[in-house]
Design an enzyme around this catalytic site. Structure first.
Site, PDB file in Angstrom:
ATOM      1  CG  ASP A 196      -2.655 -20.535 -54.647  1.00 34.83           C
ATOM      2  OD1 ASP A 196      -2.008 -20.766 -55.679  1.00 34.83           O
ATOM      3  OD2 ASP A 196      -2.270 -20.838 -53.504  1.00 34.83           O
ATOM      4  CD  GLU A 223     -17.105 -47.291 -37.157  1.00 35.01           C
ATOM      5  OE1 GLU A 223     -18.018 -46.476 -37.362  1.00 35.01           O
ATOM      6  OE2 GLU A 223     -16.516 -47.902 -38.068  1.00 35.01           O
ATOM      7  N   PRO A 227     -15.234 -35.904 -40.014  1.00 31.65           N
ATOM      8  CG  PRO A 227     -15.931 -37.816 -41.140  1.00 31.65           C
ATOM      9  CD  PRO A 227     -15.176 -37.377 -39.931  1.00 31.65           C
ATOM     10  NE  ARG A 262      -0.085 -24.517 -52.079  1.00 30.02           N
ATOM     11  CZ  ARG A 262      -0.354 -23.559 -52.961  1.00 30.02           C
ATOM     12  NH1 ARG A 262      -1.161 -22.585 -52.628  1.00 30.02           N
ATOM     13  NH2 ARG A 262       0.167 -23.582 -54.169  1.00 30.02           N
TER      14      ARG A 262
END
Ligand code: ADE
Length: 248
Positions: free
Chosen positions: A170, A117, A90, A155
């Site tokens: 897309d 963690e 993150p 893709r």
């Protein structure tokens, strides 16, 4: 051909992308290859421990330097071509379609999937080239983000999508959200009618309608994306009209 090496303690999770749908096609067609390397194989005690308590205290465990470093060395050896090491976390750079396009040009990527963690910071400093986040929320590990990254890359590889489902159509390819799609029946008792223009057979009109729908959706749902675009005068006029309508 792009080769991925995922460093993970849960290699079976990756069946989700190698066994199903469009991403599976990329692997079948050998447009992409995937190997998994389990850092537990480089653990040194009989419990195959790869994590330890954090210095300074606090909850959770931290993945240790050595097993991950050895797994990266093994991945580089087995890939046998230059590969960036990407750590999914993150704290990373947000993944966008532009970043996906850049990654799609690489020959090989090593995807480091953390658990617990996190991982010992010294490994990130010494062995990680890019830290990437798939969004501002926290998952239990890097496997789903790594699979998200792989799926979004494969893709785009030529020959993976068939013509009908071209990646050029897309969402985000041109920086815009996608337009609405409809299929038969054209009229439905509960759901109503399909927009008439789509039944007109006028290809140019349909293209214009779809483009304006993309602009409209992006304007209404994700205004911040509009600022990054190079717009035609016609697009600008259309957006001014939408902004005026919004005020009323
Ligand atoms: N690992 C846990 N959460 C993540 C996220 N949002 N992006 C990338 N890796 C993660």
């Amino acid at each position: 051909m792009i080769n991925f090496a995922a460093i993970t303690i849960f290699p079976e999770m990756f069946d989700a992308i190698t066994q199903y749908g469009v991403s599976a096609r990329a692997f079948q067609l050998e447009k992409a290859g995937l190997m998994t390397i389990n850092p537990r194989q480089f653990a040194t005690n009989r419990y195959q421990t790869i994590d330890d308590r954090p210095f300074g205290g606090g909850p959770g465990m931290v993945m240790m330097y050595d097993p991950l470093q050895k797994a990266i060395t093994e991945a580089k050896k087995r890939l046998n071509k230059p590969a960036k090491v990407v750590y999914l976390s993150p704290q990373g750079k947000p993944l966008t379609q532009n970043l996906v396009k850049e990654f799609a040009c690489e020959d090989a990527l090593i995807l480091l999937c953390g658990r617990y963690e996190g991982i010992d910071e010294r490994l990130i400093e010494r062995h990680v080239d890019e830290e990437v986040s798939i969004g501002d929320y926290v998952l239990s590990g890097g496997e789903l983000p790594a699979m998200t990254l792989i799926d979004s890359i494969v893709r785009l590889l030529p020959g993976v999508l068939n013509d009908q489902a071209s990646a050029v159509e897309d969402s985000f390819y041109d920086g815009l959200l996608d337009c609405p799609h409809y299929t038969r029946p054209a009229t439905h008792v509960d759901a109503g009618d399909v927009p008439a223009v789509l039944l007109s057979g006028d290809h140019q009109k349909i293209q214009q309608w779809r483009h304006q729908q993309k602009l409209k959706r992006t304007f209404l749902r994700r205004k911040e994306l509009i600022e990054c675009l190079c717009l035609s005068n016609e697009d600008k006029q259309y957006l001014e009209q939408l902004a005026q309508d919004e005020k009323q």
